[in-house]
Design an enzyme around this catalytic site. Structure first.
Site, PDB file in Angstrom:
ATOM      1  N   HIS A  22      25.247  17.150  65.897  1.00 19.48           N
ATOM      2  CA  HIS A  22      25.748  17.424  65.089  1.00 19.48           C
ATOM      3  C   HIS A  22      25.888  18.117  63.715  1.00 19.48           C
ATOM      4  CE1 HIS A  22      25.598  14.168  61.895  1.00 19.48           C
ATOM      5  NE2 HIS A  22      26.480  14.698  60.813  1.00 19.48           N
ATOM      6  N   ASN A  67      33.370  22.326  59.029  1.00 15.32           N
ATOM      7  CA  ASN A  67      33.651  23.278  57.884  1.00 15.32           C
ATOM      8  C   ASN A  67      32.266  23.412  57.199  1.00 15.32           C
ATOM      9  OD1 ASN A  67      36.542  23.970  56.938  1.00 15.32           O
ATOM     10  ND2 ASN A  67      36.546  22.682  58.359  1.00 15.32           N
ATOM     11  N   THR A  92      35.447  17.671  63.880  1.00 21.17           N
ATOM     12  CA  THR A  92      35.826  18.306  62.369  1.00 21.17           C
ATOM     13  C   THR A  92      37.514  17.912  61.884  1.00 21.17           C
ATOM     14  OG1 THR A  92      37.187  20.430  61.448  1.00 21.17           O
ATOM     15  CG2 THR A  92      37.923  19.710  63.689  1.00 21.17           C
ATOM     16  N   GLU A 144      23.580   6.192  54.740  1.00 20.04           N
ATOM     17  CA  GLU A 144      23.589   7.591  53.594  1.00 20.04           C
ATOM     18  C   GLU A 144      23.079   6.855  52.128  1.00 20.04           C
ATOM     19  OE1 GLU A 144      24.928  12.165  54.321  1.00 20.04           O
ATOM     20  OE2 GLU A 144      26.659  10.678  55.101  1.00 20.04           O
TER      21      GLU A 144
HETATM   22  C1  LIG Z   1      25.981  15.896  54.356  1.00 19.90           C
HETATM   23  N1  LIG Z   1      26.895  14.569  54.528  1.00 19.90           N
HETATM   24  C2  LIG Z   1      28.107  14.475  55.291  1.00 19.90           C
HETATM   25  N2  LIG Z   1      28.082  12.915  54.864  1.00 19.90           N
HETATM   26  C3  LIG Z   1      29.589  12.159  55.306  1.00 19.90           C
HETATM   27  N3  LIG Z   1      30.282  13.510  55.763  1.00 19.90           N
HETATM   28  C4  LIG Z   1      29.955  15.088  55.608  1.00 19.90           C
HETATM   29  C5  LIG Z   1      28.976  15.181  55.725  1.00 19.90           C
HETATM   30  N4  LIG Z   1      28.589  16.569  55.129  1.00 19.90           N
HETATM   31  C6  LIG Z   1      30.031  16.703  56.535  1.00 19.90           C
HETATM   32  N5  LIG Z   1      30.667  16.042  56.250  1.00 19.90           N
HETATM   33  C7  LIG Z   1      31.609  15.383  56.549  1.00 19.90           C
HETATM   34  O1  LIG Z   1      32.667  16.804  56.871  1.00 19.90           O
HETATM   35  C8  LIG Z   1      33.601  17.543  56.763  1.00 19.90           C
HETATM   36  C9  LIG Z   1      33.586  18.865  56.062  1.00 19.90           C
HETATM   37  O2  LIG Z   1      33.754  19.711  57.749  1.00 19.90           O
HETATM   38  P1  LIG Z   1      35.682  19.375  58.082  1.00 19.90           P
HETATM   39  O3  LIG Z   1      36.214  19.664  57.055  1.00 19.90           O
HETATM   40  O4  LIG Z   1      35.505  17.965  59.005  1.00 19.90           O
HETATM   41  O5  LIG Z   1      35.453  20.656  59.793  1.00 19.90           O
HETATM   42  C10 LIG Z   1      33.140  16.573  54.625  1.00 19.90           C
HETATM   43  O6  LIG Z   1      34.322  16.910  54.409  1.00 19.90           O
HETATM   44  C11 LIG Z   1      33.241  15.836  54.970  1.00 19.90           C
HETATM   45  O7  LIG Z   1      33.580  14.432  55.252  1.00 19.90           O
HETATM   46 ZN   LIG Z   2      27.477  14.737  58.936  1.00 19.47          ZN
END
Ligand SMILES: CNc1ncnc2c1ncn2[C@@H]1O[C@H](COP(=O)(O)O)[C@@H](O)[C@H]1O
Ligand SMILES: [Zn+2]
Length: 366
Positions: free
Chosen positions: A20, A24, A104, A230
């Protein structure tokens, strides 16, 4: 102090499986700062305004999603996507992550001439440009799978990491956009894409919007992982458990009944300790639901979620489990080894990973 150092080093040397990790959210601070500086110089952003944000203090759930908006401004052009992918893989490999599922969100961005497909091509280009370690992305590379793993802490040029990709559906997306992502995952299944994730701001969007896409993925036989609980959205938690995906992320805000159901379904859980404590999903490390699931022998694996955003690493997550819950080295090793059973990759790769853990097990636990 010495004991802490020794344990931290041991956790780095431990081969680990990361299931997990958002691309980004895993970007190095130094890269974010460099990108912010460049955009600042061009006048697109005010560098001083974003510098403190990147160097972080608050990381509540709403703050995280504001930050992702900034990250996406910084990272969303093809070359930068390629660069961050390369760096993220290198960073995980350097701490002995031997199998990595990066997730991603494929992005359409007309201004940059970007489609979901071209975004993913940029990600894959990043995987192919990694030089510091050998990246095994395709099953057709199975000849490479037979090469021996590096000796731990040895010559980094010989290190090897298996990387697979999960495509995330962002909760802000429409049903059609979510379906596009699932279809793209199907099209790219020979290029290292092996699963679908549902993520994004948990207070945004409705389960019913993504359900058709998730059902489509299920029909196509694509493994699915879902961010679950969450926030305490009772209807959605129930619906997610009824949907019964292959894995779940977080499972923070479950009530007694949902907790019982999760345990009876035995769905493997991606545990993200630092992330949950920082965003308030768990009250503290000591009171994190890891302990309950671990004691119940529920299938689980330790993960980082967003190693950049939360300033953590997978080795640190293992260290936290040792220091907070008192697990021994043998128990930590078992935890890392068990995660092999929950990977979305196929049986041949699982066999290679099992062999790898068997090879290094004695050396690390005696
Ligand atoms: C902290 N807990 C979390 N809960 C939910 N979604 C999360 C997250 N952390 C990250 N993301 C998801 O991952 C995206 C960034 O990576 P990518 O642009 O996809 O590579 C965030 O914009 C969100 O949609
Ligand atoms: Zn996550």
């Amino acid at each position: 102090m010495e004991a802490e150092k020794e344990m931290r080093e041991w956790c780095v040397a431990l081969p680990k499986v990361e299931l997990h990790a958002h691309l980004n959210g895993s970007v190095r601070d130094s890269t974010l700062l460099e990108l912010a500086k460049q955009l600042g110089d061009k006048g697109d952003i005010v560098f001083e305004d974003v510098k403190d944000v990147i160097m972080k203090n608050g990381r509540s759930l709403p703050e995280c999603f504001r930050l992702f908006e900034l990250y996406h401004i910084l990272t969303t052009d093809h070359d930068t996507v390629t660069r961050i992918t390369k760096e993220v893989v290198e960073d995980f490999a350097m701490e002995n992550v031997v199998y990595l599922e990066i997730r991603t969100t494929p992005k359409n961005n007309e201004a940059k001439g970007m489609t979901k497909r071209s975004y993913m091509n940029a990600v894959i280009k990043g995987l192919k440009t990694v030089e510091a370690v050998e990246v095994v992305l395709f099953d057709s590379n199975s000849r490479a799978d037979k090469t021996p793993m590096s000796e731990l802490g040895g010559d980094t040029r010989k290190m090897k990491i298996y990387v697979r990709l999960l495509l995330s559906i962002d909760r802000r997306e429409t049903t059609l956009a979510a379906l596009d992502t699932v279809n793209l995952a199907m099209e790219m299944k020979d290029q290292g894409v092996i699963g679908i994730d549902l993520s994004g701001n948990p207070v945004v969007g409705e389960w019913e919007t993504y359900l058709p896409a998730l059902e489509h993925a299920k029909e196509l036989g694509i493994p699915i992982t879902i961010h679950c609980g969450e926030v305490a959205n009772r209807n959605e938690i129930r619906a997610v458990l009824d949907f019964c995906p292959q894995r779940l992320g977080h499972v923070c805000c479950l009530n007694d009944e949902e907790w019982k159901k999760l345990k009876s379904l035995m769905i493997p859980v991606e545990i993200c300790l630092t992330s949950n404590v920082m965003t308030g999903g768990a009250p503290s490390l000591e009171l994190h639901h890891f302990a309950d699931l671990y004691n119940a022998k529920h299938p689980l694996s330790l993960c980082t979620d967003d190693s950049g955003l939360f300033s953590t690493s997978l080795s640190n997550e293992y260290y936290l489990v040792a220091s907070t819950f008192g697990l021994s080295k043998a128990e930590l090793f078992q935890l890392a080894q068990d995660a092999v059973e929950f990977v979305f990759a196929g049986d041949e790769l699982k066999r290679s990973l099992r062999e790898l853990f068997e090879r290094v097990g004695k050396e690390l636990t005696t």
